[in-house]
Design a protein around this motif. Structure first.
Motif, PDB file in Angstrom:
ATOM      1  N   PRO A   1      -2.947  -6.192 -10.447  1.00  0.00           N
ATOM      2  CA  PRO A   1      -1.917  -5.143 -10.492  1.00  0.00           C
ATOM      3  C   PRO A   1      -0.733  -5.396  -9.576  1.00  0.00           C
ATOM      4  O   PRO A   1      -0.858  -6.030  -8.530  1.00  0.00           O
ATOM      5  CB  PRO A   1      -2.694  -3.903 -10.021  1.00  0.00           C
ATOM      6  N   ARG A   2       0.414  -4.872  -9.976  1.00  0.00           N
ATOM      7  CA  ARG A   2       1.589  -4.759  -9.096  1.00  0.00           C
ATOM      8  C   ARG A   2       1.603  -3.363  -8.477  1.00  0.00           C
ATOM      9  O   ARG A   2       2.048  -3.181  -7.355  1.00  0.00           O
ATOM     10  CB  ARG A   2       2.863  -4.982  -9.890  1.00  0.00           C
ATOM     11  N   LEU A   3       1.153  -2.380  -9.251  1.00  0.00           N
ATOM     12  CA  LEU A   3       0.973  -1.018  -8.765  1.00  0.00           C
ATOM     13  C   LEU A   3      -0.478  -0.643  -9.025  1.00  0.00           C
ATOM     14  O   LEU A   3      -0.902  -0.543 -10.179  1.00  0.00           O
ATOM     15  CB  LEU A   3       1.917  -0.050  -9.487  1.00  0.00           C
ATOM     16  N   LEU A   4      -1.245  -0.456  -7.957  1.00  0.00           N
ATOM     17  CA  LEU A   4      -2.670  -0.131  -8.067  1.00  0.00           C
ATOM     18  C   LEU A   4      -2.870   1.319  -7.646  1.00  0.00           C
ATOM     19  O   LEU A   4      -2.518   1.711  -6.530  1.00  0.00           O
ATOM     20  CB  LEU A   4      -3.495  -1.061  -7.176  1.00  0.00           C
ATOM     21  N   ILE A   5      -3.423   2.118  -8.545  1.00  0.00           N
ATOM     22  CA  ILE A   5      -3.649   3.540  -8.285  1.00  0.00           C
ATOM     23  C   ILE A   5      -5.145   3.763  -8.115  1.00  0.00           C
ATOM     24  O   ILE A   5      -5.928   3.519  -9.032  1.00  0.00           O
ATOM     25  CB  ILE A   5      -3.115   4.398  -9.443  1.00  0.00           C
TER      26      ILE A   5
ATOM     27  N   PRO B   1       7.009  -1.391  -2.920  1.00  0.00           N
ATOM     28  CA  PRO B   1       6.068  -2.522  -2.900  1.00  0.00           C
ATOM     29  C   PRO B   1       5.665  -2.850  -1.464  1.00  0.00           C
ATOM     30  O   PRO B   1       6.402  -2.545  -0.508  1.00  0.00           O
ATOM     31  CB  PRO B   1       6.875  -3.662  -3.530  1.00  0.00           C
ATOM     32  N   GLY B   2       4.487  -3.439  -1.305  1.00  0.00           N
ATOM     33  CA  GLY B   2       4.029  -3.818   0.021  1.00  0.00           C
ATOM     34  C   GLY B   2       3.673  -2.637   0.894  1.00  0.00           C
ATOM     35  O   GLY B   2       3.838  -2.691   2.118  1.00  0.00           O
ATOM     36  N   SER B   3       3.167  -1.554   0.280  1.00  0.00           N
ATOM     37  CA  SER B   3       2.803  -0.375   1.062  1.00  0.00           C
ATOM     38  C   SER B   3       1.583   0.308   0.454  1.00  0.00           C
ATOM     39  O   SER B   3       1.308   0.180  -0.741  1.00  0.00           O
ATOM     40  CB  SER B   3       3.960   0.626   1.125  1.00  0.00           C
ATOM     41  N   VAL B   4       0.860   1.032   1.312  1.00  0.00           N
ATOM     42  CA  VAL B   4      -0.212   1.918   0.859  1.00  0.00           C
ATOM     43  C   VAL B   4       0.306   3.339   1.001  1.00  0.00           C
ATOM     44  O   VAL B   4       0.581   3.807   2.115  1.00  0.00           O
ATOM     45  CB  VAL B   4      -1.495   1.735   1.691  1.00  0.00           C
ATOM     46  N   HIS B   5       0.458   4.008  -0.125  1.00  0.00           N
ATOM     47  CA  HIS B   5       1.061   5.338  -0.175  1.00  0.00           C
ATOM     48  C   HIS B   5      -0.034   6.338  -0.552  1.00  0.00           C
ATOM     49  O   HIS B   5      -0.512   6.353  -1.683  1.00  0.00           O
ATOM     50  CB  HIS B   5       2.183   5.341  -1.219  1.00  0.00           C
ATOM     51  N   ALA B   6      -0.455   7.173   0.409  1.00  0.00           N
ATOM     52  CA  ALA B   6      -1.512   8.155   0.157  1.00  0.00           C
ATOM     53  C   ALA B   6      -0.943   9.385  -0.535  1.00  0.00           C
ATOM     54  O   ALA B   6       0.146   9.863  -0.196  1.00  0.00           O
ATOM     55  CB  ALA B   6      -2.180   8.552   1.463  1.00  0.00           C
ATOM     56  N   ILE B   7      -1.686   9.904  -1.511  1.00  0.00           N
ATOM     57  CA  ILE B   7      -1.329  11.137  -2.223  1.00  0.00           C
ATOM     58  C   ILE B   7      -2.388  12.169  -1.892  1.00  0.00           C
ATOM     59  O   ILE B   7      -3.566  11.992  -2.229  1.00  0.00           O
ATOM     60  CB  ILE B   7      -1.273  10.919  -3.746  1.00  0.00           C
ATOM     61  N   LEU B   8      -1.995  13.253  -1.232  1.00  0.00           N
ATOM     62  CA  LEU B   8      -2.933  14.279  -0.795  1.00  0.00           C
ATOM     63  C   LEU B   8      -2.629  15.608  -1.469  1.00  0.00           C
ATOM     64  O   LEU B   8      -1.477  15.916  -1.779  1.00  0.00           O
ATOM     65  CB  LEU B   8      -2.879  14.451   0.724  1.00  0.00           C
ATOM     66  N   GLY B   9      -3.676  16.396  -1.655  1.00  0.00           N
ATOM     67  CA  GLY B   9      -3.522  17.720  -2.247  1.00  0.00           C
ATOM     68  C   GLY B   9      -4.867  18.245  -2.689  1.00  0.00           C
ATOM     69  O   GLY B   9      -5.826  17.489  -2.854  1.00  0.00           O
TER      70      GLY B   9
ATOM     71  N   THR C   1      16.034  -1.879   3.721  1.00  0.00           N
ATOM     72  CA  THR C   1      15.006  -1.078   3.070  1.00  0.00           C
ATOM     73  C   THR C   1      14.660  -1.660   1.706  1.00  0.00           C
ATOM     74  O   THR C   1      15.538  -1.980   0.910  1.00  0.00           O
ATOM     75  CB  THR C   1      15.487   0.376   2.898  1.00  0.00           C
ATOM     76  N   THR C   2      13.368  -1.802   1.454  1.00  0.00           N
ATOM     77  CA  THR C   2      12.899  -2.315   0.170  1.00  0.00           C
ATOM     78  C   THR C   2      13.123  -1.274  -0.916  1.00  0.00           C
ATOM     79  O   THR C   2      12.828  -0.092  -0.727  1.00  0.00           O
ATOM     80  CB  THR C   2      11.404  -2.668   0.243  1.00  0.00           C
ATOM     81  N   ALA C   3      13.638  -1.691  -2.059  1.00  0.00           N
ATOM     82  CA  ALA C   3      13.862  -0.770  -3.177  1.00  0.00           C
ATOM     83  C   ALA C   3      12.521  -0.309  -3.723  1.00  0.00           C
ATOM     84  O   ALA C   3      11.531  -1.041  -3.692  1.00  0.00           O
ATOM     85  CB  ALA C   3      14.668  -1.474  -4.269  1.00  0.00           C
ATOM     86  N   PRO C   4      12.455   0.915  -4.247  1.00  0.00           N
ATOM     87  CA  PRO C   4      11.191   1.417  -4.788  1.00  0.00           C
ATOM     88  C   PRO C   4      10.697   0.559  -5.958  1.00  0.00           C
ATOM     89  O   PRO C   4      11.497   0.047  -6.744  1.00  0.00           O
ATOM     90  CB  PRO C   4      11.541   2.825  -5.260  1.00  0.00           C
ATOM     91  N   LEU C   5       9.389   0.417  -6.049  1.00  0.00           N
ATOM     92  CA  LEU C   5       8.790  -0.214  -7.223  1.00  0.00           C
ATOM     93  C   LEU C   5       8.717   0.792  -8.364  1.00  0.00           C
ATOM     94  O   LEU C   5       9.013   0.480  -9.518  1.00  0.00           O
ATOM     95  CB  LEU C   5       7.387  -0.730  -6.891  1.00  0.00           C
ATOM     96  N   ILE C   6       8.315   2.009  -8.026  1.00  0.00           N
ATOM     97  CA  ILE C   6       8.158   3.054  -9.041  1.00  0.00           C
ATOM     98  C   ILE C   6       8.914   4.296  -8.595  1.00  0.00           C
ATOM     99  O   ILE C   6       8.916   4.653  -7.417  1.00  0.00           O
ATOM    100  CB  ILE C   6       6.657   3.378  -9.276  1.00  0.00           C
TER     101      ILE C   6
ATOM    102  N   LEU D   1      10.476   1.741 -13.435  1.00  0.00           N
ATOM    103  CA  LEU D   1       9.760   0.638 -12.805  1.00  0.00           C
ATOM    104  C   LEU D   1      10.793  -0.416 -12.422  1.00  0.00           C
ATOM    105  O   LEU D   1      11.481  -0.946 -13.297  1.00  0.00           O
ATOM    106  CB  LEU D   1       8.710   0.058 -13.758  1.00  0.00           C
ATOM    107  N   GLU D   2      10.941  -0.680 -11.134  1.00  0.00           N
ATOM    108  CA  GLU D   2      11.965  -1.595 -10.612  1.00  0.00           C
ATOM    109  C   GLU D   2      13.344  -1.232 -11.146  1.00  0.00           C
ATOM    110  O   GLU D   2      14.143  -2.090 -11.533  1.00  0.00           O
ATOM    111  CB  GLU D   2      11.619  -3.047 -10.941  1.00  0.00           C
ATOM    112  N   GLY D   3      13.609   0.058 -11.198  1.00  0.00           N
ATOM    113  CA  GLY D   3      14.923   0.547 -11.603  1.00  0.00           C
ATOM    114  C   GLY D   3      15.133   0.688 -13.085  1.00  0.00           C
ATOM    115  O   GLY D   3      16.151   1.244 -13.514  1.00  0.00           O
ATOM    116  N   ARG D   4      14.178   0.232 -13.903  1.00  0.00           N
ATOM    117  CA  ARG D   4      14.329   0.294 -15.362  1.00  0.00           C
ATOM    118  C   ARG D   4      13.475   1.425 -15.936  1.00  0.00           C
ATOM    119  O   ARG D   4      12.278   1.519 -15.619  1.00  0.00           O
ATOM    120  CB  ARG D   4      13.931  -1.037 -16.008  1.00  0.00           C
TER     121      ARG D   4
END
Length: 506
Positions: A161-165, A31-39, A2-7, A65-68
């Motif tokens: 970006p590394r994290l694109l919102i 990282p390497g994913s499209v994560h949808a936020i709904l509400g 499992t990839t560690a979280p970016l954020i 961010l990357e554990g920091r």
């Protein structure tokens, strides 16, 4: 593995005085994913994005961010760390050029001057999303809403970006432009970028998301892999109750022998419209579809009187409507209302109060202001407007609540013909359902409604007939069994073999 979280967010809360926008949020994205936020609007999505982008600071909790642990003092510091946010309300400076707006996001200077490489990269970002026709030298204020949205996306990509919102990044775009943006998003994902994607369009989420998180009333309700929960269940998570139908039940067709309230014939304009003609009966909802920029928006502007140099004829109840102007159109003797697509700049004066914005449509009509206020407030109560006090600035409202004010102020005038430009752009599913019910009720009262929309599901489920535009002409009119998403898309792309003309009524 499992990839560690970016954020990661742990125990994040955000309060504005007594109002708690976020309540002890735990959330992560990889990282390497499209994560949808709904509400819904007001669920806390925008507050979350502002926290991640450094625009605001949390009241409690920690962001890593990357554990920091990180705590940004502003958006520039977040951008330098690779976190870039495109907010729904566009942030471009209208008097500056496209190139300057993009490059200012990440200045590359030498001796105090922007280097040529910066503009080359700005050009490449525009080209990447299919915006080759937009010149770097064009002032942003001269662009359409859709092109401004493209520039905003290019500005985000330019920052690498590394994290694109992305907050409703495609809300003003047609299907073809949306697919080009999606291609770029998928490419970024494959290169290891993490994309947080906010959209109220379920078909976009289905096409793009790997993971979905639902927020409600400032709380993180649930996160799950895309495709594991059906849309109806997702809606229930979003609103905390079951919503059996987003769209109202199908309505009975208006009889064909009913005379048209609105008749358009041979409408042409400056190389953008060519011999457009259709009719709309009282009680009908008539849709205008097609890819962005094919002329459908110009039709509504021509009817309302905001365009000069239009040829062809427009009739209301069999009588020619000439010397058209916005002031004359909204008058009681004509009875046309136009709800614009950009509520922020065209529909509202943001610093003014809610009550002042309610009265804008009636200015110059010598109408009974108390009666207009009463009708507007009744409509806002029906639409369940969420607000503090009427003297609060309209900019304090969420996008969905602003749209309710925009609709109500025009409907308070009592129009017999209602023109709508993308009326549910960028608003939540519950507000959409409220607006859909209102529109069907208005049609039942005999109002003729003409609605341009970039949402194909909206056109299919809400409209009696839809004219699909292609290169300034009506490529096909769809109704009944022919009114399907497949036929809409085919006609919009010029692929339809049938080129049936709009229905002609005697």
């Amino acid at each position: 593995m499992t990839t560690a979280p970016l954020i990661e967010l742990s125990g994040i809360s955000k309060s504005y005085g007594p109002i708690q926008a976020l309540k002890t949020i735990d959330f992560s994205a990889r990282p390497g994913s499209v994560h949808a936020i709904l509400g819904e609007n007001g669920a806390g999505k925008s507050t979350l994005m502002k926290l991640l982008s450094g625009a605001i600071q949390p009241t409690t909790g920690e962001i890593r961010l990357e554990g920091r642990p990180i705590r940004f003092s502003g958006t520039r510091q977040a951008s330098a760390a690779g976190i870039v946010c495109m907010f729904q309300e566009l942030s471009l400076l209208p008097t500056l050029s496209v190139g300057d707006n993009i490059t200012l996001a990440r200045p590359q200077t030498r001796f105090g001057f922007m280097v040529a490489k910066a503009y080359d990269e700005a050009r490449a970002a525009l080209d990447l999303i299919g915006a080759e026709s937009i010149s770097l030298d064009t002032p942003v204020e001269e662009l359409s809403l859709a092109d401004r949205q493209r520039v905003e996306i290019a500005k985000a990509l330019y920052q690498k970006p590394r994290l694109l919102i992305l907050d409703e990044a495609t809300s003003a775009l047609g299907a073809s432009a949306v697919e080009k943006v999606f291609t770029v998003i998928r490419k970024l994902r494959d290169e290891g970028c993490c994309i947080l994607f906010i959209s109220h369009r379920f078909h976009e989420v289905e096409a793009l998301a790997d993971t979905i998180s639902v927020f409600r009333a400032g709380q993180h309700v649930r996160t799950f892999p895309a495709g594991t929960i059906d849309n109806q269940s997702i809606v229930s998570l979003m609103i905390g109750e079951t919503m059996d139908r987003l769209f109202p039940p199908p309505r009975s067709a208006v009889p064909a022998n009913v005379a048209p309230l609105l008749s358009i014939k041979d409408l042409s304009f400056a190389g953008e419209l060519f011999d457009v003609g259709f009719t709309v009966r009282a009680g009908e909802i008539y849709g205008l579809g097609g890819l962005e920029g094919q002329g459908q928006q110009r039709v509504l502007e021509a009817i309302f009187g905001t365009l000069s140099g239009v040829s062809g004829s427009i009739e209301l109840s069999g009588k020619a409507y000439e010397r058209r102007s916005p002031h004359r159109s909204k008058s009681p003797e004509i009875g046309i209302a136009l709800v614009p697509e950009d509520r922020k700049t065209e529909g509202m004066i943001q610093p003014l109060s809610i009550s002042d914005n309610m009265r804008l449509a009636g200015i110059g009509l010598h109408a009974d202001s108390e009666a207009l206020d009463a009708r507007c407030l009744a409509l806002l109560e029906r639409l369940e407007l969420t607000y503090g006090q009427l003297r609060d600035p309209v900019m304090s409202l969420s996008g969905g609540n602003q749209q309710k004010v925009l609709l109500a102020k025009w409907l308070a005038l009592g129009p017999r013909c209602l023109l709508l430009l993308d009326p549910t752009r960028g608003i939540d599913v519950k507000t959409k359902a409220q607006i859909y019910r209102l529109l069907t009720d208005l049609a039942a009262q005999g109002i003729a409604i003409v609605m341009q929309s970039t949402d194909y599901e909206e056109l299919v489920h809400l409209c009696d007939r839809v004219a699909v535009f292609y290169r300034g002409r009506i490529a096909r009119e769809l109704s009944g069994d022919t009114l399907t998403p497949e036929n809409l898309i085919s006609a919009a792309m010029g692929l339809s073999t049938a080129t049936s003309a709009p229905e002609t009524m005697q």
